[in-house]
Design a protein around this motif. Sequence first.
Motif, PDB file in Angstrom:
ATOM      1  N   LEU A   9      -0.124  42.870 -30.434  1.00 18.17           N
ATOM      2  CA  LEU A   9       1.065  42.447 -29.411  1.00 18.17           C
ATOM      3  C   LEU A   9       2.341  42.534 -29.930  1.00 18.17           C
ATOM      4  O   LEU A   9       3.287  43.041 -29.186  1.00 18.17           O
ATOM      5  N   TYR A  10       2.364  41.791 -31.075  1.00 21.06           N
ATOM      6  CA  TYR A  10       3.788  41.633 -31.444  1.00 21.06           C
ATOM      7  C   TYR A  10       4.263  43.129 -32.067  1.00 21.06           C
ATOM      8  O   TYR A  10       5.698  43.514 -31.687  1.00 21.06           O
ATOM      9  N   SER A  19       7.099  54.204 -30.522  1.00 22.14           N
ATOM     10  CA  SER A  19       6.077  53.440 -29.614  1.00 22.14           C
ATOM     11  C   SER A  19       5.134  54.565 -28.976  1.00 22.14           C
ATOM     12  O   SER A  19       4.098  54.200 -29.022  1.00 22.14           O
ATOM     13  N   LEU A  49       3.449  46.216 -30.671  1.00 25.52           N
ATOM     14  CA  LEU A  49       3.525  47.134 -29.799  1.00 25.52           C
ATOM     15  C   LEU A  49       4.733  46.518 -28.622  1.00 25.52           C
ATOM     16  O   LEU A  49       4.977  47.550 -28.003  1.00 25.52           O
ATOM     17  N   VAL A  50       4.932  45.414 -28.692  1.00 27.56           N
ATOM     18  CA  VAL A  50       5.770  44.973 -27.495  1.00 27.56           C
ATOM     19  C   VAL A  50       7.435  44.256 -28.111  1.00 27.56           C
ATOM     20  O   VAL A  50       8.289  44.770 -28.119  1.00 27.56           O
ATOM     21  N   VAL A 100      11.145  45.996 -28.969  1.00 27.87           N
ATOM     22  CA  VAL A 100      12.381  45.184 -28.243  1.00 27.87           C
ATOM     23  C   VAL A 100      13.389  44.731 -29.423  1.00 27.87           C
ATOM     24  O   VAL A 100      14.602  44.915 -29.088  1.00 27.87           O
TER      25      VAL A 100
END
Length: 581
Positions: free
Chosen positions: A57-58, A9, A60-61, A65
């Motif tokens: 957004l998906y 990341s 990077l986050v 996770v």
Amino acid sequence: RRTAFVEASRKMAGPVTASTLTRIAAFSPLLFWPGVVGEFMKYMPITLIATLSASMLYALVFVPVLGALIARPFKEPPRKKDGAYMALVGRAIRHPWIVLMLAVGSLIAVPVIYGKVGKGVEFFPNVEPEYGLLYVKARGNLSIHEKDQLVQLAEARILGWPGVKTVYTRVGAGGGAGNEGPADAIGVIQYEFVDWRERKNANEILNDLRAAMVGIPGVDIEVSVPAAGPPTGKAIQLRLSADDPAGLNDLAADLAGKIAAVPEVIDVSNGLPLPGIDWQLRVNRAEAARYGASPGAVGAVVQMVTSGLKLSDYRPAGSDDAVDIVLRLPPDQRNIAALDQLRIETPDGPVPISNFVTREPAATIGTLTRIDGARSITVQAGIAAGVQEQPVRDAVTTLVEAEFAARGLTAQGVRWTMAGEDEEQAEAGAFLAKAFVAALFLIFAVLLAQFNKFISVGLVLSAVVMSTIGVFLGLMIMGQPFGVVMTGIGVIALAGVVVNNNIVLIATYDDLRHHGMGKVDAILETCRERARPVVLTALTAIFGVLPIAFGLNLELLNHETTYGAPSTQWWISLSSSSSSS
């Protein structure tokens, strides 16, 4: 695995963000597309910007996770000996000028070849229609029953036609044709095609219908289908205007005749008002005064033959609107001959109005059109189905230019312009050119913020220019014309797509150089490390649009797979250019 995803990341957040922002930057100018075409196409950039933002957004986050929770250790296999790809890269690095000349040569040669053997230019894709229109045109003082009889002759020929499912007919003033229909239409027949899989091509059906409608006495038949995309009227619209309208009607009629002689031009309309006669009643005031009659009294008597003389009005119980009480002659006496027999009451008794009123015929004025304060007439024509439209338009434009030059019409204050689809196409092309420049500027800003080096930014942007080679190759391979709207959007979209792989390559190269690796070694190592991600990214993009390029349509709800469906025809030129780049 947590450490691995945190490091991934940290290392790739910048390139991923820059890649997504470059795509958003490419589509953002399309949000400001003006006019009818902009209203038609604005949902595409809105949808893409929303989905791209969600995908960033998906990535990077959520991906880090989920990866930290479920990813398994991966042991990198031992590095194999460099293959053909690395050998090719190494040879290209040793001969950079040869590679550069080949690239520039292809950049020039491929568009030139497309101009010679390609399918030309189109405004919107030629999509298989669901229905068509058949205008029945006739002139003269026809009653509604006479119009109905003429329309029935055409209706009888289309009923039961192969490939036509339903027929809906309207007869009357304008035939229900609306603003787009001919002025002399006495009726319009709307016919619905059967499912596209159960009939032949609509262009073939139209050609057969045109041949079948020839020879009906007293009428002229115009066969057409609604154009794909925003309504722009007939394919050819020549707008003539002049401050002094003298001779403008004759010029429009003459040019309409010459345009009709151009090959593949059909359904020519000169734009002139329908011919007709108005009867003008001239009152000799001196003679009328001798009888004690006034022009107002003459007008009141004449109304008994025409619209009727209003005596009073009556409001029925429970109604808000009053009903006029009108005095008229019996229907069999409401004709031109009755005007000469009308009598007017004078102090000396009833006197025929023919003693002081003369009746003179005059041409019907019709409708006067002004555009920007100048009298205008629009000559319209269609283009035969299945024909490349741009060469026909070019032939008409050349014809008009030659006529204006030969007659010196421009010096006489007469002006002309190609309106309708030509006008919309020119405006769309001009906007897309500006949007492309704006997209490049926004992409440049994003890349400069990412790399902070003009050389790196220039290398990435060079891919945008080189991608046009693939655009024209894709169109030639698939036999598609260059669509001003669809292919234009595809080129702008490519400006955001093709930079993604280059961002990853340049970011990796800069990172290796930052750790002290030599230039050539850094290039080779970058290609070695990023070849698989770049190829996989490109393949996902290609496979995503390739089914559409071949007209493959998957109807998930109906569990049906079709080929060549009308819904795919919108996107073939766009997907062909995108998948080949």
